[in-house]
Design an enzyme around this catalytic site. Structure first.
Site, PDB file in Angstrom:
ATOM      1  N   ASN A 128       0.878  -1.200  -0.141  1.00 18.38           N
ATOM      2  CA  ASN A 128       0.030   0.149  -0.127  1.00 18.38           C
ATOM      3  C   ASN A 128       1.043   1.248  -0.260  1.00 18.38           C
ATOM      4  O   ASN A 128       1.598   1.244   0.836  1.00 18.38           O
ATOM      5  CB  ASN A 128      -0.776   0.088   1.283  1.00 18.38           C
ATOM      6  CG  ASN A 128      -1.858   1.108   1.332  1.00 18.38           C
ATOM      7  OD1 ASN A 128      -1.748   1.855   0.235  1.00 18.38           O
ATOM      8  ND2 ASN A 128      -2.237   1.543   2.502  1.00 18.38           N
ATOM      9  N   GLY A 129       0.721   2.087  -1.057  1.00 19.05           N
ATOM     10  CA  GLY A 129       1.435   3.335  -1.213  1.00 19.05           C
ATOM     11  C   GLY A 129       2.029   3.517  -2.339  1.00 19.05           C
ATOM     12  O   GLY A 129       1.226   2.832  -3.455  1.00 19.05           O
ATOM     13  N   CYS A 263      -0.196  10.625   6.716  1.00 17.09           N
ATOM     14  CA  CYS A 263      -1.108  11.079   6.039  1.00 17.09           C
ATOM     15  C   CYS A 263      -2.135  11.558   6.650  1.00 17.09           C
ATOM     16  O   CYS A 263      -3.079  10.912   7.238  1.00 17.09           O
ATOM     17  CB  CYS A 263      -1.491  10.194   4.942  1.00 17.09           C
ATOM     18  SG  CYS A 263      -2.901  10.497   3.986  1.00 17.09           S
ATOM     19  N   SER A 310     -19.668  10.427   3.826  1.00 18.24           N
ATOM     20  CA  SER A 310     -18.537  10.824   4.345  1.00 18.24           C
ATOM     21  C   SER A 310     -18.625  12.074   5.022  1.00 18.24           C
ATOM     22  O   SER A 310     -17.696  12.364   6.051  1.00 18.24           O
ATOM     23  CB  SER A 310     -17.289  10.789   3.211  1.00 18.24           C
ATOM     24  OG  SER A 310     -17.607  11.576   2.390  1.00 18.24           O
ATOM     25  N   ASP A 372     -19.553  18.750   3.641  1.00 17.31           N
ATOM     26  CA  ASP A 372     -18.626  17.797   2.768  1.00 17.31           C
ATOM     27  C   ASP A 372     -17.294  17.472   3.249  1.00 17.31           C
ATOM     28  O   ASP A 372     -16.829  18.611   3.982  1.00 17.31           O
ATOM     29  CB  ASP A 372     -18.819  18.008   1.374  1.00 17.31           C
ATOM     30  CG  ASP A 372     -18.821  16.934   0.477  1.00 17.31           C
ATOM     31  OD1 ASP A 372     -18.476  15.855   0.902  1.00 17.31           O
ATOM     32  OD2 ASP A 372     -18.967  17.165  -0.790  1.00 17.31           O
ATOM     33  N   ASP A 373     -16.545  16.486   2.922  1.00 17.53           N
ATOM     34  CA  ASP A 373     -15.366  16.114   3.321  1.00 17.53           C
ATOM     35  C   ASP A 373     -14.109  17.105   2.607  1.00 17.53           C
ATOM     36  O   ASP A 373     -13.252  17.625   3.175  1.00 17.53           O
ATOM     37  CB  ASP A 373     -14.852  14.658   3.524  1.00 17.53           C
ATOM     38  CG  ASP A 373     -15.326  13.970   2.280  1.00 17.53           C
ATOM     39  OD1 ASP A 373     -14.164  14.169   1.515  1.00 17.53           O
ATOM     40  OD2 ASP A 373     -16.249  13.565   1.973  1.00 17.53           O
ATOM     41  N   CYS A 409      -1.506  13.989  -4.955  1.00 19.75           N
ATOM     42  CA  CYS A 409      -0.660  12.974  -4.136  1.00 19.75           C
ATOM     43  C   CYS A 409       0.066  12.088  -4.597  1.00 19.75           C
ATOM     44  O   CYS A 409      -0.432  11.504  -5.767  1.00 19.75           O
ATOM     45  CB  CYS A 409      -1.607  12.360  -2.988  1.00 19.75           C
ATOM     46  SG  CYS A 409      -0.802  11.193  -1.898  1.00 19.75           S
ATOM     47  N   CYS A 466       1.914  14.359   6.825  1.00 18.36           N
ATOM     48  CA  CYS A 466       2.415  14.569   5.398  1.00 18.36           C
ATOM     49  C   CYS A 466       0.776  15.436   4.983  1.00 18.36           C
ATOM     50  O   CYS A 466      -0.061  14.645   4.896  1.00 18.36           O
ATOM     51  CB  CYS A 466       2.423  13.424   4.415  1.00 18.36           C
ATOM     52  SG  CYS A 466       2.337  13.793   2.824  1.00 18.36           S
ATOM     53  N   CYS A 469      -0.976  17.509  -0.145  1.00 18.54           N
ATOM     54  CA  CYS A 469      -2.261  17.609  -1.021  1.00 18.54           C
ATOM     55  C   CYS A 469      -2.510  19.273  -0.642  1.00 18.54           C
ATOM     56  O   CYS A 469      -3.319  19.702  -1.430  1.00 18.54           O
ATOM     57  CB  CYS A 469      -3.072  16.776  -1.056  1.00 18.54           C
ATOM     58  SG  CYS A 469      -3.613  16.131   0.800  1.00 18.54           S
TER      59      CYS A 469
END
Lengths: 492, 492, 492, 492
Positions: A128-129, A263, A310, A372-373, A409, A466, A469
């Protein structure tokens, strides 16, 4: 006649206007039918990747076995006939989200875990990454005679391991990962060992659980919950754990220590609200973002309404802090899926209305705060605003639970190119005009840091997370991207 | 070796412990590509039936065409290649939920709409409800030489129409429906007409919408919303509307007038919260039930938590009225489906944990009020309570947004047999003990009536709604059931 | 974009230029797992219909069960999981070839056996043949209130049975079949009886076999062979047999006696060479046709070559009688199928070359006699001739094992419209010119009758067989066709 | 419950008792839509491998593309939607037969062509044959860090190429093939070149054709016929051809010259009768084997009957030479396939009767000579004999068109282990007794050599063909097999 192919609804639906996590990983050792537990864990991590999944297991009598499938875990890895082909007490798995570019061309061989047979035995890895120097590594490995089977950056790791001069697999893995730049949480397995590693910055999550006499590694704690495992701790940034049924967990530190940069977007959107990450409840963090947002950007209104699903925790927090009633102004159709095979024009044009409907009776005549997110391209935000106004809302106020997303990202997340990001080209006020709403406010970067528990906000000299973004400050240089023309903030 | 077959997760998951609506119906006339609109409407009505769907369309050049498919509307009726086989400006459709008994044996020929060719041309019908004298009608029709193709009670209607002495199809339909007892909302079509009928009690919903120059009929208004149709009015109990593109809507009253008895459970659970039914917002009604419940059965606690997703509006109302904070203590996995093909033991045993996870960080140490819409068998309530306690809740209080469900529904809803209903055999206190929770309270029947706007509560002499599932008072005698041994309340 | 659909290779391949039998039927009573035997019998009859198949079985505990599937018997009715749904000691089945008109629109409901529930119990029927007054019957039945579920002419029979005033099913079947005109071999079943009927002319075959304590009915004896049944006798024209496990075979004669007119084309092409029909070996008859053809139309040549596979027995007979060596000048690709999904242009244009290749080394420089069973449109004959010449043959002589096919069949065979039949518009010499071969000769009608054992040839006053496709003399008036404009020979 | 899996009918049917070719290969350069031609060529080569197929194409704009599928070529590589993903004027393909061991476990990654990306560009290869030192090579390559993706011996070639020090791909291929022992015909492609190679002994066939301005390579000439290519010549043993659209065919000789040893069994059974191999017609050779057999082993009888389909040419030759009539005593069901999904017991027990039926009317009372191509295990021969006797034959005489098969093949053919071969443990007379027939005769090795044109028979000092399956004389030492315990004839 052009070929019939699936139509990606992300191009138009409510989930499109989001960043997408590309992977979830899970592994277990020391329990019978380990692959069944991996399947459950991956089901709980499905939000991290919906395109495809794979599981590799090892059984002393039957060796390594693997299965890779497109589609949801629940549609593939729940049947006896498939799971019986994955025997043994040691297994790892991976769910993947396809990146925009390769979509429609993804081949099953791109689906992890990747497997390699070495002279001392086989190993499988799930990643993952994102490896930021993958192109350079790939060129070098091909030059030396390695044959790549996939288009995945992650395959570099197994080839580096195959060529390592070390005599055992964990040592080869260390060797390989020291050549790799970027963000990685990796779960690997040999015939006897379950291995977990996080990169020195700890950008992507990875946690450890105990289940009976065995152990589990997972991207998030919600995947430990589903199998009934007890959450032990997170794997630390820069840590490598080698786990066997007999000796349990052995920890190593193969990398030069660095200050962690987890992150922050995992808290904002990627992780499930019922997960604990970095010692914090994701749900509570999101609720707290809503609280901060209500303090930073109050507005007089009649209703706080989440953009489902979300935006819900932040909306609850906003409503609580502001005292404005909370209500379901938008209802989600739970029978919606992500892709359609050669859809009719009508379907193509429906967009977000296939998935969301306005609860007109609640909205009509009200001044509505939509929580909203994030705002990525802004396309969905516009459509939602129109639906709300069509339903008779008196005012529409957007409150966004993250700062403006202005930079892509490169650490394992699918982001549009920079020029497609609304915040890359517009100020907050320009965005408000573009969306044509009564007000639009994003949480501040400091507000976000406060919500994740940093009382003093962001440490600009050395940020605790991090947040590339939002800030454009990349903790690892995205060298492949720069080679392809990406310009860092400093270079602008 | 026994045959592999799908495993029904309703046997164990959170949705099992619900009553199930058996059908959603939709029709449209006077718009190009009518079948596409029907597909969208059925997608919006998918919550009323997930097993299968069917659409019939008529085009002057190509006659009647039909397609029936198992599975979700979105997986079948969205592809060009299928939808091109359903041309024309007139179409109707149906989604169905399989009843427990026939599950696994449902054949595609059981899927509506049913079609019949008469000497004056063809007709298709889609039925929501249940015919309580279907067995007797079927025997009579077979005796006369009719050949039934399905096991559906609804097929009686088309055979009665075929044998009617009337010369036009609407008249034949009246003729047929006058022989039918029970609950029915029917949408039918001929080559030129779209027809809608509700039984004299108006048990099941049916509404009328206007789209461009055309018209739509739908079970719920949310299905009008998705196609962009304007909600005109409900079809009234006992009304029959015959709609053509040319003449618009013509209303008739073929039945002896009766006082309406709309199904009150449509408000509690079946209908979507964004629908307007009986002039009332379903969402607002549910929220108001929560308010009533907080008044009737207050309790000192730290958190009001909905059982997702259907308990959410009542929980919002309860929290608002009580002043206790509202929070997402239970998180739903949105990638869960309903059936699995020959699942592993592990999957079978997971039950509700495949779908729901507790948000431990929020729950831990708290006194929790769980708001759910109903208790049927009680199996899921037990499991949820255990999950909440395992996560460290200090107290668990159930508040149920409907009265105890003590009687089966025979009007188009899938209910367990009476002896399986928890409330049929236990008092409220016995149920509390059985569930082993700190408190359990259902809303009173009067409270429910107040929430739907009857300020004085239920009129016991002549109830304003059908509430047979709570009261055992059946407005239409379930004659087939009585023939098979069912005992009415009066007979107990 | 036009919809993707299967491309019918009959439009271009070697089998296109043939008449097509539309059905094969099979039934068995008195053996365990009867449906398995039916599946095997249908597999042996697959040459009579490849589009779809169906089986109905009856078990006292589980009632009637049925399965209908598109595709080959071997791909559907061989799996345990399907066959376990068809329990019992009594079963019947059907394989069907789709007629040109309905192709691509055939629905699974068109697939036989048809089933009807009557007041005295259920019955299923499977029909081989064609009802020449089906349109009139259908209109009449609809007028009375019957609802047709299929587009099949055979469905009339079950509706006529449903409306019969008789009290038991065999009597209802007699009643129904007396209203039916045309050609029919029917196999039917009730809960206890297996029933077989042939029309008074006996146009289509039907034979009886004994298997253990049970009995079988089949279109051809090759289907008895595969299940190991002993061939007992043919069902006679106009006979109805009612068979039970207990009482065995009971014979009735429900129709007015007529002189039999068995289909002579069953000998020429439809039936399998290993079947015995009308007391004659089909293989031997075909070989004898070759012998007669060598006598009637000798030619000096180097090689007798069959057009595979149906021309083989006649070619063997021709070679034997003429003394000219027999050889495989054309080789068939055994991996060829009948339909393709949206094939490439290249595939569309391949035609017969996908299936046949010339054995160039054998053909080159030789004078070749090609023996084929029939010429329908002539399209394939042209292509084969070209392939043979391209391979270097010195001369090409066609010898056809049937007389010119100049009239369509209306008794259960798929024939092109009359104007598409080469022999309907051309003389033998014109056909030779059209095909551009060195010689072309068909067997004479008398020669064909001699080959089937009628030493004096055809009895013109009252032919011993139905030979309408050659002679235009239809033993049953094709009334539906005449209504639609077909002109009899006498009317020309 | 055990998993459902396909049942391999080779375990019981008529084709089981055969050796199986494992591959067919095809390539084309210099024609538009090259992949379409490859699909047609592979369709014509389907008899060489039915389990799976793959095609790789190259287009300058779109790079390399590939598709691999289980099942027949016609069911996969004929659809527009798939073939459009394989653009370009250069393509190669492969059909594969699965070896007994890996059956049911074959993964799609085992399906050729294999592809490798090298620093100078990509290459794909398709291999027919077997590498007898593959195990040793694999160990060596893994030790150096290569990662194998399949279980195929052929993958060694691409890894050896990846590690070669040569600067262009044809040179790397030479380099690689010089390390390889065993039998190989290889077709490969780069971005511009089509490459063909045969091993120095020329064990497997490979031929060259001209199509328009382009070129084709194929296992057999029948595959050139289907695309309309002209047969130019065979690739010679030990020859490598590099073909480009611009420069045409360039020939090289990378290996030390050896006397050719073409596989004689290609003539007996593997190749299609319409192919030309080694300058000889396969059909004519087989017919000539029948002639030799009639001379070597005459018998007084009434009928010469082929075991379909492969025994047919030899039976024609036998009948011609002996003067005994030729007839179709056994009829093949053309709708038979090779595998069944979880078949019923009945199906399992049917065996050869599912595929073959005796033409009883022809056989009854006759003395029958059955001509078959080979006897491997003898299981099918027994069953056929029983069927013939059951049908009433007076005598049964087997004549086999090959010598006794007493040794396994290690050069690309699927053979049972030696102890399963009937001829490995029995003399001809013992086999006759085992099969219980009136006589059994195999053609002599010298007779077989005469039939392939060697007038003086086999040169025992240096045989003209590879006949190891008959003689046990292996022209290349099977070193992997010896390592695993296989004992050479000399060692017995």
């Amino acid at each position: 006649m052009p070929p019939a192919h699936p139509f990606d609804f992300d191009a138009l639906d409510a989930d499109d206007d989001k960043l997408k996590e590309e992977c979830g990983i899970f592994g277990v050792v020391g329990v019978a039918d380990a692959a069944n537990f991996v399947a459950l864990g991956l089901h709980a991590l499905q939000h991290r990747g919906q395109e495809a999944g794979g599981i590799v297991s090892y059984d002393p009598g039957q060796g390594f076995n693997s299965a890779r499938r497109f589609g949801y875990v629940r549609d593939n890895f729940t049947s006896q006939s498939l799971m019986q082909t994955l025997p043994g007490e040691l297994a790892i798995g991976h769910v993947r989200y396809s990146t925009a570019g390769s979509k429609g061309q993804t081949q099953i061989r791109d689906v992890q875990p990747f497997f390699g047979e070495f002279s001392m035995g086989g190993a499988a890895i799930a990643h993952n990454g994102n490896i930021t120097n993958a192109n350079a590594l790939r060129r070098e490995l091909i030059e030396r005679g390695s044959i790549f089977q996939s288009s995945s950056d992650s395959e570099c790791i197994i080839h580096l391991m195959a060529r390592s001069l070390q005599r055992d697999i964990p040592a080869r893995m260390e060797d390989a990962l020291r050549r790799v730049e970027g963000a990685f949480s990796v779960i690997a397995m040999t015939r006897t060992k379950l291995i977990g590693v996080r990169d020195p910055l700890g950008v992507r999550p990875l946690c450890l659980g105990k289940i009976g006499d065995g152990w589990a590694l997972a991207s998030e704690t919600c995947a430990l919950d589903i199998i009934g495992a007890e959450f032990v701790r997170e794997i630390e940034p820069g840590e490598m754990v080698v786990i066997t049924a007999e000796k349990g967990v052995e920890s190593q530190r193969p990398f030069r220590p660095q200050r962690p940069r987890f992150c922050i977007f995992e808290h904002v959107y990627f992780s499930r609200p019922d997960s604990i990450i970095g010692g914090r409840s994701v749900y509570e963090t999101r609720r707290q973002i809503g609280v901060e947002l209500a303090r930073e950007a109050p507005v007089d209104a009649d209703l706080v309404c989440p953009v489902p699903d979300s935006g819900t925790p932040a909306a609850i927090g906003f409503a609580h802090e502001s005292g404005i009633p909370y209500g379901m102004g938008i209802v989600r159709n739970q029978y919606m899926g992500r892709t359609f095979i050669e859809p009719t024009e009508q379907i193509r044009n429906m967009g977000v209305r296939l998935k969301l409907n306005v609860n007109r009776a609640l909205i009509e005549g009200k001044r509505v705060i939509l929580v909203d997110d994030s705002v990525v391209r802004g396309t969905t935000s516009r459509k939602i605003k129109e639906m709300i106004l069509d339903a008779g809302a008196a005012e529409v106020h957007f409150r966004i639970a993250s700062p403006p997303t202005a930079w892509p990202c490169f650490y394992g997340v699918d982001t549009p190119q920079r020029e497609k990001l609304l915040a890359a080209t517009m100020s907050e006020e320009e965005m408000r005009e573009h969306l044509a709403v009564d007000s639009l406010r994003f949480i501040s970067l400091d507000g976000l840091y406060r919500a994740v528990g940093e009382a003093k906000g962001r440490d600009a000299s050395c940020p605790q997370y991090c947040d590339a973004c939002f800030s454009g400050e990349y903790p690892v240089e995205p060298s492949d991207q720069i080679e392809q023309g990406f310009r860092l903030k400093a270079a602008e």
